[in-house]
Design a protein around this motif. Structure first.
Motif, PDB file in Angstrom:
ATOM      1  N   LEU A  59      -3.707  -1.715   4.226  1.00 42.44           N
ATOM      2  CA  LEU A  59      -4.945  -2.414   4.572  1.00 42.44           C
ATOM      3  C   LEU A  59      -5.178  -2.484   6.080  1.00 42.44           C
ATOM      4  O   LEU A  59      -6.085  -3.193   6.526  1.00 42.44           O
ATOM      5  CB  LEU A  59      -4.931  -3.833   4.000  1.00 42.44           C
ATOM      6  CG  LEU A  59      -4.938  -3.936   2.472  1.00 42.44           C
ATOM      7  CD1 LEU A  59      -4.661  -5.376   2.043  1.00 42.44           C
ATOM      8  CD2 LEU A  59      -6.258  -3.456   1.901  1.00 42.44           C
ATOM      9  N   TYR A 104      -8.618  -1.989   7.324  1.00 43.26           N
ATOM     10  CA  TYR A 104      -9.627  -2.895   6.774  1.00 43.26           C
ATOM     11  C   TYR A 104      -9.426  -4.320   7.276  1.00 43.26           C
ATOM     12  O   TYR A 104     -10.038  -5.246   6.762  1.00 43.26           O
ATOM     13  CB  TYR A 104      -9.554  -2.886   5.238  1.00 43.26           C
ATOM     14  CG  TYR A 104      -9.713  -1.519   4.617  1.00 43.26           C
ATOM     15  CD1 TYR A 104     -10.969  -1.029   4.283  1.00 43.26           C
ATOM     16  CD2 TYR A 104      -8.608  -0.709   4.367  1.00 43.26           C
ATOM     17  CE1 TYR A 104     -11.117   0.228   3.719  1.00 43.26           C
ATOM     18  CE2 TYR A 104      -8.743   0.546   3.798  1.00 43.26           C
ATOM     19  CZ  TYR A 104     -10.005   1.008   3.478  1.00 43.26           C
ATOM     20  OH  TYR A 104     -10.142   2.250   2.915  1.00 43.26           O
ATOM     21  N   LEU A 127     -14.663  -5.159   0.148  1.00 47.08           N
ATOM     22  CA  LEU A 127     -13.616  -4.275  -0.352  1.00 47.08           C
ATOM     23  C   LEU A 127     -13.896  -3.826  -1.777  1.00 47.08           C
ATOM     24  O   LEU A 127     -14.548  -4.529  -2.549  1.00 47.08           O
ATOM     25  CB  LEU A 127     -12.261  -4.994  -0.316  1.00 47.08           C
ATOM     26  CG  LEU A 127     -11.780  -5.525   1.035  1.00 47.08           C
ATOM     27  CD1 LEU A 127     -10.428  -6.222   0.854  1.00 47.08           C
ATOM     28  CD2 LEU A 127     -11.680  -4.416   2.074  1.00 47.08           C
ATOM     29  N   SER A 128     -13.359  -2.665  -2.135  1.00 48.27           N
ATOM     30  CA  SER A 128     -13.410  -2.212  -3.523  1.00 48.27           C
ATOM     31  C   SER A 128     -12.457  -3.057  -4.354  1.00 48.27           C
ATOM     32  O   SER A 128     -11.621  -3.811  -3.824  1.00 48.27           O
ATOM     33  CB  SER A 128     -12.994  -0.741  -3.600  1.00 48.27           C
ATOM     34  OG  SER A 128     -11.621  -0.602  -3.257  1.00 48.27           O
ATOM     35  N   LEU A 158      -8.772  -2.287  -3.467  1.00 49.62           N
ATOM     36  CA  LEU A 158      -8.370  -2.856  -2.177  1.00 49.62           C
ATOM     37  C   LEU A 158      -8.260  -4.372  -2.251  1.00 49.62           C
ATOM     38  O   LEU A 158      -7.382  -4.979  -1.623  1.00 49.62           O
ATOM     39  CB  LEU A 158      -9.377  -2.457  -1.097  1.00 49.62           C
ATOM     40  CG  LEU A 158      -9.393  -0.978  -0.690  1.00 49.62           C
ATOM     41  CD1 LEU A 158     -10.551  -0.703   0.254  1.00 49.62           C
ATOM     42  CD2 LEU A 158      -8.074  -0.582  -0.039  1.00 49.62           C
ATOM     43  N   ARG A 181      -5.003  -5.213  -3.727  1.00 51.72           N
ATOM     44  CA  ARG A 181      -3.936  -4.998  -2.751  1.00 51.72           C
ATOM     45  C   ARG A 181      -3.898  -6.124  -1.722  1.00 51.72           C
ATOM     46  O   ARG A 181      -2.826  -6.553  -1.272  1.00 51.72           O
ATOM     47  CB  ARG A 181      -4.115  -3.637  -2.089  1.00 51.72           C
ATOM     48  CG  ARG A 181      -3.614  -2.509  -2.972  1.00 51.72           C
ATOM     49  CD  ARG A 181      -4.308  -1.195  -2.802  1.00 51.72           C
ATOM     50  NE  ARG A 181      -4.213  -0.630  -1.469  1.00 51.72           N
ATOM     51  CZ  ARG A 181      -4.739   0.541  -1.121  1.00 51.72           C
ATOM     52  NH1 ARG A 181      -5.400   1.256  -2.026  1.00 51.72           N
ATOM     53  NH2 ARG A 181      -4.609   1.003   0.096  1.00 51.72           N
ATOM     54  N   LEU A 182      -5.066  -6.649  -1.370  1.00 54.74           N
ATOM     55  CA  LEU A 182      -5.111  -7.808  -0.473  1.00 54.74           C
ATOM     56  C   LEU A 182      -4.468  -9.023  -1.151  1.00 54.74           C
ATOM     57  O   LEU A 182      -3.707  -9.769  -0.524  1.00 54.74           O
ATOM     58  CB  LEU A 182      -6.559  -8.121  -0.091  1.00 54.74           C
ATOM     59  CG  LEU A 182      -6.780  -9.437   0.680  1.00 54.74           C
ATOM     60  CD1 LEU A 182      -5.995  -9.443   1.988  1.00 54.74           C
ATOM     61  CD2 LEU A 182      -8.280  -9.656   0.938  1.00 54.74           C
ATOM     62  N   SER A 210      -5.057   3.258  -6.442  1.00 52.53           N
ATOM     63  CA  SER A 210      -4.608   1.923  -6.067  1.00 52.53           C
ATOM     64  C   SER A 210      -3.483   1.452  -6.981  1.00 52.53           C
ATOM     65  O   SER A 210      -2.539   0.798  -6.527  1.00 52.53           O
ATOM     66  CB  SER A 210      -5.770   0.925  -6.132  1.00 52.53           C
ATOM     67  OG  SER A 210      -6.688   1.154  -5.083  1.00 52.53           O
TER      68      SER A 210
END
Length: 309
Positions: free
Chosen positions: A122, A125, A133-134, A137, A140-141, A167
């Motif tokens: 990340l 970003y 974010l998608s 993502l 993942r955050l 992802s």
């Protein structure tokens, strides 16, 4: 690392946990499976002392787990299925905030935040807001926020729901890396292939009890299914289906939308016998698959239910 003994939790007349017993060793990636309503979420909430339970004992790191066990909680990271981040903050600010709940030292927190951003991929970003974010993502955050403080125990509840394959692969590899770095992981998922390839040991819950546990191979050895043969684009009448049911070692036969599925106990030449019968009947068919038992077969046979989102 984790010891759960005779855990009982009721919601009124509903028995959510029925004398649940579970042990998780340090260094494991431990898969927790169960159909909806099996008690998984209740068990995790009791484990984290977010729910009061009626009776039983929970110990983490060898110590009793209570709502006031702050020393234990500082060593735990949690990533729930629903994404929990602040849309008013940037990606970097979110990771820093959640890390700060455990790490008061600003310099150490800055280093850990940067490592978490790199770990989750990340770093490019960092200044974006979560709503930019998608889905992948954002997941993942969520994970970066839960693991930034490098927990000794990491609990992941459905971390790959509705994410793209790229992802998902990144998340799974990240979990393996965290485990290699020393984190013990509890992992729940409805994706059987993930659990099978990721987890070192697995427990299956149903109606508030642990009904089976072990490695993937140990669980497979507990069931009757030794081979599943699937044949597409085949038309069979009832007499022919009855003949197939009488084949040696066949114990489950189904035909849906011209797809034949036959489960056999472990034995040799099952596929050969079935194809020989179809040839004798002069029956045309499409693709043929022969599969050894999967974790999904284990789940279906042990619980009698499908695992659904």
């Amino acid at each position: 690392m984790i010891h759960i003994e005779n855990l009982v939790k009721r919601y009124g007349e509903t028995l959510a946990l029925d004398h649940l017993n579970l042990d998780i060793k340090e260094g494991e990636i431990f898969g927790l499976l169960g159909p909806n309503g099996s008690g998984k979420t209740t068990a995790l909430n009791c484990l984290l002392a977010l729910l009061k339970y009626d009776r039983g004992d929970i110990r983490i790191f060898g110590k009793p787990m209570t709502p006031a066990s702050y020393e234990i909680k500082q060593q735990i990271g949690v990533v729930f299925q629903n994404v929990a981040v602040f849309n008013q903050m940037s990606v970097q600010e979110n990771v820093d905030f959640f890390c700060g709940l455990y790490v008061p030292d600003r310099e150490k927190r800055r280093k850990l935040t940067e490592e978490a951003l790199l770990f989750a991929g990340l770093q490019d970003y960092r200044r974006k807001r979560p709503r930019q974010l998608s889905g992948g993502l954002l997941r993942r955050l969520n994970i970066a926020c839960g693991m930034a403080h490098r927990p000794r125990l990491l609990i992941l509840d459905e971390p790959t729901v509705a994410v793209d394959p790229q992802s998902r692969n990144r998340i799974l590899e990240g979990i393996r890396e965290l485990n290699r770095q020393g984190s013990t992981v509890i992992y729940t998922s409805h994706y059987m292939e993930e659990v099978e390839q990721l987890c070192t040991r697995i427990a299956i819950l149903d109606r508030g009890r642990c009904i089976a546990s072990g490695t993937s191979e140990e669980l497979k050895s507990m069931i009757k299914t030794g081979e599943t043969v699937t044949i597409e684009a085949v038309s069979l009448n009832e007499e022919q289906l009855a003949d197939i049911r009488r084949l040696p070692h066949a114990f489950s036969v189904s035909l849906e939308e011209q797809t034949l599925k036959v489960r056999f106990t472990e034995a040799s030449h099952n596929l050969v016998r079935l194809l020989h019968y179809l040839e004798e009947q002069n029956l045309a068919f499409g693709r043929v698959f022969s599969e050894l038992p999967t974790l999904n077969d284990v789940f279906l046979e042990i619980t009698g239910k499908e695992l659904r989102d």
